[in-house]
Design a protein around this motif. Structure first.
Motif, PDB file in Angstrom:
ATOM      1  N   UNK A 192      36.471 -12.585  41.205  1.00  0.00           N
ATOM      2  CA  UNK A 192      37.118 -11.586  40.350  1.00  0.00           C
ATOM      3  C   UNK A 192      37.292 -12.133  38.937  1.00  0.00           C
ATOM      4  N   UNK A 193      37.688 -13.389  38.814  1.00  0.00           N
ATOM      5  CA  UNK A 193      37.818 -14.017  37.496  1.00  0.00           C
ATOM      6  C   UNK A 193      36.466 -14.078  36.790  1.00  0.00           C
ATOM      7  N   UNK A 194      35.410 -14.318  37.551  1.00  0.00           N
ATOM      8  CA  UNK A 194      34.064 -14.359  36.984  1.00  0.00           C
ATOM      9  C   UNK A 194      33.671 -12.980  36.449  1.00  0.00           C
ATOM     10  N   UNK A 195      33.991 -11.948  37.199  1.00  0.00           N
ATOM     11  CA  UNK A 195      33.715 -10.583  36.743  1.00  0.00           C
ATOM     12  C   UNK A 195      34.514 -10.273  35.474  1.00  0.00           C
ATOM     13  N   UNK A 196      35.759 -10.744  35.406  1.00  0.00           N
ATOM     14  CA  UNK A 196      36.578 -10.554  34.198  1.00  0.00           C
ATOM     15  C   UNK A 196      35.933 -11.243  32.996  1.00  0.00           C
ATOM     16  N   UNK A 197      35.432 -12.455  33.227  1.00  0.00           N
ATOM     17  CA  UNK A 197      34.774 -13.187  32.148  1.00  0.00           C
ATOM     18  C   UNK A 197      33.546 -12.430  31.656  1.00  0.00           C
ATOM     19  N   UNK A 198      32.723 -11.950  32.594  1.00  0.00           N
ATOM     20  CA  UNK A 198      31.534 -11.179  32.204  1.00  0.00           C
ATOM     21  C   UNK A 198      31.933  -9.946  31.403  1.00  0.00           C
ATOM     22  N   UNK A 199      32.955  -9.248  31.871  1.00  0.00           N
ATOM     23  CA  UNK A 199      33.410  -8.034  31.181  1.00  0.00           C
ATOM     24  C   UNK A 199      33.869  -8.355  29.768  1.00  0.00           C
ATOM     25  N   UNK A 200      34.656  -9.415  29.632  1.00  0.00           N
ATOM     26  CA  UNK A 200      35.164  -9.792  28.308  1.00  0.00           C
ATOM     27  C   UNK A 200      34.021 -10.201  27.382  1.00  0.00           C
ATOM     28  N   UNK A 201      33.095 -10.987  27.890  1.00  0.00           N
ATOM     29  CA  UNK A 201      31.996 -11.483  27.061  1.00  0.00           C
ATOM     30  C   UNK A 201      31.064 -10.364  26.619  1.00  0.00           C
ATOM     31  N   UNK A 202      30.935  -9.337  27.455  1.00  0.00           N
ATOM     32  CA  UNK A 202      29.972  -8.267  27.174  1.00  0.00           C
ATOM     33  C   UNK A 202      30.624  -6.966  26.723  1.00  0.00           C
ATOM     34  N   UNK A 203      31.916  -7.019  26.395  1.00  0.00           N
ATOM     35  CA  UNK A 203      32.640  -5.791  26.070  1.00  0.00           C
ATOM     36  C   UNK A 203      32.075  -5.035  24.864  1.00  0.00           C
ATOM     37  N   UNK A 204      31.457  -5.723  23.938  1.00  0.00           N
ATOM     38  CA  UNK A 204      30.912  -5.067  22.749  1.00  0.00           C
ATOM     39  C   UNK A 204      29.400  -4.882  22.828  1.00  0.00           C
ATOM     40  N   UNK A 205      28.859  -4.995  24.037  1.00  0.00           N
ATOM     41  CA  UNK A 205      27.420  -4.875  24.244  1.00  0.00           C
ATOM     42  C   UNK A 205      27.170  -3.625  25.094  1.00  0.00           C
ATOM     43  N   UNK A 206      26.276  -2.770  24.631  1.00  0.00           N
ATOM     44  CA  UNK A 206      25.981  -1.534  25.363  1.00  0.00           C
ATOM     45  C   UNK A 206      25.330  -1.865  26.703  1.00  0.00           C
TER      46      UNK A 206
END
Length: 139
Positions: free
Chosen positions: A106-120
């Motif tokens: 779940x933490x890994x998914x959060x990291x991916x979401x945060x890192x890619x939040x400004x990417x379509x």
């Protein structure tokens, strides 16, 4: 060439930002990003040799050995000698490591979401394809 057009610069800066963020998320579990990589391999494959882990993570065996030493001391992995071939060592995740898998993923998914939040979404797919192509390229 402009620095912002240099692949090494962009990858280095991006990796550093993601690493710092991910390190913060994993801190509550007593893990580092490298240790997460090892656990991810073991969670998916079960029992692996240090050499197999190194190959999967694209790291040197000596680097993995040091990571495994720290993980064993922290109770995340166990190493054992292969009874069929005493030159082989097997590594497995401990019950402690297995018990935190869901939370760490779940933490890994959060990291991916945060890192890619400004990417379509379409750019995300292209970025992942591009990074995978770099990983698979012989340099």
């Amino acid at each position: 060439m402009e620095l912002t057009e240099c692949v090494n610069y962009l990858l280095s800066v991006s990796q550093n930002k993601v690493f710092k963020h991910f390190s913060g998320l994993l801190e509550q579990f007593g893990l580092t990003p490298a240790q997460y990589g090892v656990l991810n391999c073991l969670w998916r494959e079960g029992q692996l040799s240090p050499k197999q882990i190194a190959e999967s993570m694209h790291l040197e065996a000596t680097t993995v050995s040091g990571v495994l030493d720290k993980m064993q001391k922290a109770g995340f992995v166990e190493r054992s000698i292969d009874p069929g071939n005493r030159r082989n060592v097997w590594v497995v995740a401990t019950p402690k490591a297995i018990s935190i898998r869901e939370q760490v993923e779940s933490a890994t998914a959060q990291m991916n979401q945060a890192a890619l939040q400004n990417v379509s979404p379409s750019d995300r797919a292209a970025l992942l394809r591009g990074l995978t192509a770099i990983v698979e390229t012989e340099l």
